[in-house]
Write an enzyme that holds these catalytic residues in place. Structure first.
Site, mmCIF file in Angstrom:
data_model
loop_
_atom_site.group_PDB
_atom_site.id
_atom_site.type_symbol
_atom_site.label_atom_id
_atom_site.label_comp_id
_atom_site.label_asym_id
_atom_site.label_seq_id
_atom_site.Cartn_x
_atom_site.Cartn_y
_atom_site.Cartn_z
ATOM 1 N N ARG A 25 56.616 -5.323 -47.342
ATOM 2 C CA ARG A 25 56.761 -3.961 -47.864
ATOM 3 C C ARG A 25 56.314 -2.985 -46.778
ATOM 4 O O ARG A 25 55.469 -3.316 -45.936
ATOM 5 C CB ARG A 25 55.895 -3.764 -49.106
ATOM 6 C CG ARG A 25 56.367 -4.526 -50.308
ATOM 7 C CD ARG A 25 55.392 -4.327 -51.492
ATOM 8 N NE ARG A 25 55.827 -5.131 -52.611
ATOM 9 C CZ ARG A 25 55.487 -6.404 -52.792
ATOM 10 N NH1 ARG A 25 54.699 -7.014 -51.935
ATOM 11 N NH2 ARG A 25 55.923 -7.064 -53.850
ATOM 12 N N LYS A 48 50.214 -4.421 -52.673
ATOM 13 C CA LYS A 48 50.674 -4.381 -54.057
ATOM 14 C C LYS A 48 50.132 -5.538 -54.891
ATOM 15 O O LYS A 48 49.747 -5.354 -56.042
ATOM 16 C CB LYS A 48 52.202 -4.383 -54.106
ATOM 17 C CG LYS A 48 52.754 -4.276 -55.508
ATOM 18 C CD LYS A 48 54.261 -4.174 -55.533
ATOM 19 C CE LYS A 48 54.755 -4.077 -56.966
ATOM 20 N NZ LYS A 48 56.208 -3.958 -57.017
ATOM 21 N N HIS A 105 62.333 0.484 -48.621
ATOM 22 C CA HIS A 105 62.456 -0.805 -49.300
ATOM 23 C C HIS A 105 63.755 -1.519 -48.924
ATOM 24 O O HIS A 105 63.900 -2.718 -49.143
ATOM 25 C CB HIS A 105 62.342 -0.612 -50.812
ATOM 26 C CG HIS A 105 61.583 -1.698 -51.490
ATOM 27 N ND1 HIS A 105 60.290 -2.046 -51.142
ATOM 28 C CD2 HIS A 105 61.938 -2.532 -52.476
ATOM 29 C CE1 HIS A 105 59.893 -3.040 -51.902
ATOM 30 N NE2 HIS A 105 60.870 -3.371 -52.720
ATOM 31 N N ARG A 125 63.048 -4.584 -46.678
ATOM 32 C CA ARG A 125 62.643 -5.809 -47.392
ATOM 33 C C ARG A 125 63.844 -6.450 -48.085
ATOM 34 O O ARG A 125 64.028 -7.662 -48.048
ATOM 35 C CB ARG A 125 61.546 -5.446 -48.395
ATOM 36 C CG ARG A 125 60.993 -6.604 -49.199
ATOM 37 C CD ARG A 125 59.751 -6.118 -49.955
ATOM 38 N NE ARG A 125 59.416 -6.923 -51.100
ATOM 39 C CZ ARG A 125 58.580 -7.949 -51.094
ATOM 40 N NH1 ARG A 125 58.016 -8.325 -49.965
ATOM 41 N NH2 ARG A 125 58.296 -8.606 -52.206
ATOM 42 N N HIS A 166 57.956 -13.413 -56.367
ATOM 43 C CA HIS A 166 58.630 -13.026 -57.608
ATOM 44 C C HIS A 166 58.368 -14.053 -58.696
ATOM 45 O O HIS A 166 58.078 -15.218 -58.413
ATOM 46 C CB HIS A 166 60.142 -12.897 -57.379
ATOM 47 C CG HIS A 166 60.528 -11.646 -56.663
ATOM 48 N ND1 HIS A 166 61.775 -11.479 -56.105
ATOM 49 C CD2 HIS A 166 59.853 -10.496 -56.403
ATOM 50 C CE1 HIS A 166 61.857 -10.278 -55.530
ATOM 51 N NE2 HIS A 166 60.702 -9.672 -55.707
ATOM 52 N N TYR A 205 67.045 -8.560 -57.374
ATOM 53 C CA TYR A 205 66.345 -7.731 -56.406
ATOM 54 C C TYR A 205 67.139 -7.563 -55.112
ATOM 55 O O TYR A 205 67.225 -6.473 -54.558
ATOM 56 C CB TYR A 205 64.988 -8.370 -56.127
ATOM 57 C CG TYR A 205 64.134 -7.663 -55.111
ATOM 58 C CD1 TYR A 205 63.389 -6.551 -55.446
ATOM 59 C CD2 TYR A 205 64.059 -8.127 -53.797
ATOM 60 C CE1 TYR A 205 62.592 -5.909 -54.517
ATOM 61 C CE2 TYR A 205 63.261 -7.502 -52.863
ATOM 62 C CZ TYR A 205 62.534 -6.390 -53.228
ATOM 63 O OH TYR A 205 61.744 -5.764 -52.302
#
Length: 179
Positions: free
Chosen positions: A39, A63, A127, A130, A153, A162
């Site tokens: 990230r 995160k 983002h 990523r 995930h 995603y």
């Protein structure tokens, strides 16, 4: 929340890299993002000592608070070495022109500008780096379980959605399905 897309075409990645070549810092954080899956908050938190003479870069993800370790590949290694020549280990890897740590807003502006200038029309942001990593990693290795683990995930479905593969697969099925 704005949803951004991965850069799906390698020639578009090359165009963005070509635009960013004018500034070694901008090029390095872009290439690091698309080659690590980190990230932006974790990329911008790196210090010179984190990348100096290492085979792997280790971070504690902001995160998730989980440890992440990734191999510094043959594209990143010489870029990092050149970029940190003569730099102090305790300084931020990515500095603003004012000598402070580069921030997310400026990183977004850099990515957005380069993508727009290269002709990318869809929604992009930090983002995107990523997601680009994830998209191309999946396309090359076809291992959703590995990618799920890299991204931390909860399920393969989350990972596929995603990185935009789920929608690609749905679209492909609709194109082939005619009654």
């Amino acid at each position: 929340m704005n949803i951004v897309e991965p850069i799906r075409k390698k020639q578009d990645i090359a165009k963005v890299e070509n635009i960013l070549r004018q500034n070694k810092r901008d090029l390095l954080f872009f290439v690091m993002g698309i080659n690590s899956g980190l990230r932006i908050s974790d990329i911008l938190a790196l210090d010179v000592k984190d990348v100096h003479n290492v085979s792997h870069i280790e971070v504690v993800e902001k995160k998730t608070d989980k440890r992440k370790k990734f191999f510094v590949n043959s594209k990143l290694r010489p870029m990092i070495a050149e970029f940190i020549k003569g730099r102090k280990d305790d300084e931020p890897l990515f500095l603003s022109r004012f000598g402070n740590r580069l921030n997310r807003i400026r990183a977004y502006e850099i990515v957005n500008f380069a993508c727009k200038k290269s002709g990318i029309k869809y929604k992009v942001g930090t983002h995107t780096l990523r997601k680009t990593f994830g998209y191309h990693h999946y396309r090359q290795f076809k291992d959703v379980a590995l990618l799920q683990r890299i991204f931390n995930h909860s399920s393969p479905c989350v990972t596929m959605r995603y990185i935009g593969i789920e929608q690609d697969n749905i679209d492909a099925s609709y194109k082939k399905f005619i009654l």
